[in-house]
Write a protein that holds these residues in place. Structure first.
Motif, PDB file in Angstrom:
ATOM      1  N   PRO A  70      21.091  15.943 -90.259  1.00 36.73           N
ATOM      2  CA  PRO A  70      20.938  16.289 -91.679  1.00 36.73           C
ATOM      3  C   PRO A  70      19.744  17.202 -91.951  1.00 36.73           C
ATOM      4  O   PRO A  70      19.811  18.083 -92.816  1.00 36.73           O
ATOM      5  CB  PRO A  70      20.759  14.915 -92.349  1.00 36.73           C
ATOM      6  N   VAL A  71      18.674  17.017 -91.210  1.00 37.47           N
ATOM      7  CA  VAL A  71      17.483  17.856 -91.391  1.00 37.47           C
ATOM      8  C   VAL A  71      17.740  19.253 -90.838  1.00 37.47           C
ATOM      9  O   VAL A  71      17.354  20.268 -91.443  1.00 37.47           O
ATOM     10  CB  VAL A  71      16.263  17.207 -90.708  1.00 37.47           C
ATOM     11  N   ILE A  72      18.377  19.320 -89.679  1.00 34.82           N
ATOM     12  CA  ILE A  72      18.724  20.612 -89.081  1.00 34.82           C
ATOM     13  C   ILE A  72      19.641  21.406 -90.012  1.00 34.82           C
ATOM     14  O   ILE A  72      19.459  22.604 -90.234  1.00 34.82           O
ATOM     15  CB  ILE A  72      19.394  20.377 -87.707  1.00 34.82           C
ATOM     16  N   ARG A  73      20.634  20.706 -90.567  1.00 35.40           N
ATOM     17  CA  ARG A  73      21.563  21.362 -91.492  1.00 35.40           C
ATOM     18  C   ARG A  73      20.854  21.823 -92.758  1.00 35.40           C
ATOM     19  O   ARG A  73      21.098  22.926 -93.257  1.00 35.40           O
ATOM     20  CB  ARG A  73      22.697  20.395 -91.838  1.00 35.40           C
ATOM     21  N   LYS A  74      19.961  21.002 -93.272  1.00 35.17           N
ATOM     22  CA  LYS A  74      19.232  21.346 -94.501  1.00 35.17           C
ATOM     23  C   LYS A  74      18.443  22.639 -94.342  1.00 35.17           C
ATOM     24  O   LYS A  74      18.435  23.493 -95.240  1.00 35.17           O
ATOM     25  CB  LYS A  74      18.282  20.202 -94.866  1.00 35.17           C
ATOM     26  N   HIS A  75      17.784  22.796 -93.196  1.00 36.48           N
ATOM     27  CA  HIS A  75      16.919  23.958 -92.993  1.00 36.48           C
ATOM     28  C   HIS A  75      17.621  25.109 -92.272  1.00 36.48           C
ATOM     29  O   HIS A  75      17.052  26.202 -92.169  1.00 36.48           O
ATOM     30  CB  HIS A  75      15.675  23.537 -92.214  1.00 36.48           C
TER      31      HIS A  75
END
Length: 210
Positions: A70-75
């Protein structure tokens, strides 16, 4: 700064191979705020690249999908997962023995495909995660070839980078993997220098940054 960061599991277990999800998110936010680009390995290792970091995950813990993706996708940043293919779909102590008494759920192929679709490049960490120094050259080829063939058949891309299981290597191992991959990462704890042996690239284990 030019560096390769190492993660294993992204969880709150507090083990020596765990990174807290809050820290993972904070680290990416800090890098972006300081204009330090998060790059794939091929871009980071170009001679003209002066600044940047690459994100790498070893082994294939399910928490990478649950908590890091989720963090990778967010950024919208790239990352690499060094996958030990024998561990896929598993739920067991990893590697071989419990780490600090903790066990780790491992990724399934559906989750690995989801990671790939979000820009995580799936790389090789052998099939059975052996100490490569104990293998013959033929056995090294079998370990790497089996894992690479499986990843390519499942995901349509053959691994270009490799991580030594446990970080263990010697000249015989380095000379062999040099012929198989564009680059190989170790557990040597330091930033990248201007010139590096592509078969012995250093990384910074984020356990020590927490």
């Amino acid at each position: 700064m030019r560096a390769i960061f190492t993660f294993h599991s992204v969880d709150d277990k507090g083990s020596v191979i765990s990174c807290r999800p809050q820290y993972f998110s904070m680290l990416l936010e800090t890098l972006i705020a300081r204009n330090i680009p998060v790059l794939d390995l091929s871009t980071l290792l170009r001679p003209e690249t002066q600044k940047g970091v690459a994100i790498t995950f070893d082994d294939g813990m399910r928490s990478v999908y649950q908590n890091a993706l989720p963090v990778i996708r967010k950024h919208g940043v790239p990352a690499h997962l060094f996958l030990a293919t024998a561990a896929v779909e598993g739920n067991r102590p990893w590697p071989r023995n419990p780490v600090d008494g903790h066990t780790f759920d491992m990724l399934g192929w559906g989750e690995i495909e989801a990671l790939r679709e979000c820009g995580v490049l799936i790389e090789s960490h052998t099939h059975l995660h052996p100490d490569m120094r104990t293998l013959t050259v033929a056995q090294m080829d079998e370990e790497c070839g089996y894992a690479d063939d499986m990843i390519e058949s499942k995901l349509g891309r053959r691994p270009e980078y490799f991580a030594y299981p446990f970080g263990y290597h010697n000249k015989i191992v380095r000379d062999r993997v040099r012929q198989l991959y564009k680059g190989t990462v170790t557990t040597e704890l330091r930033q990248l220098r201007v010139r590096e042996d592509t078969a012995a690239l250093p990384r910074i284990d984020t356990y020590y940054l927490q």
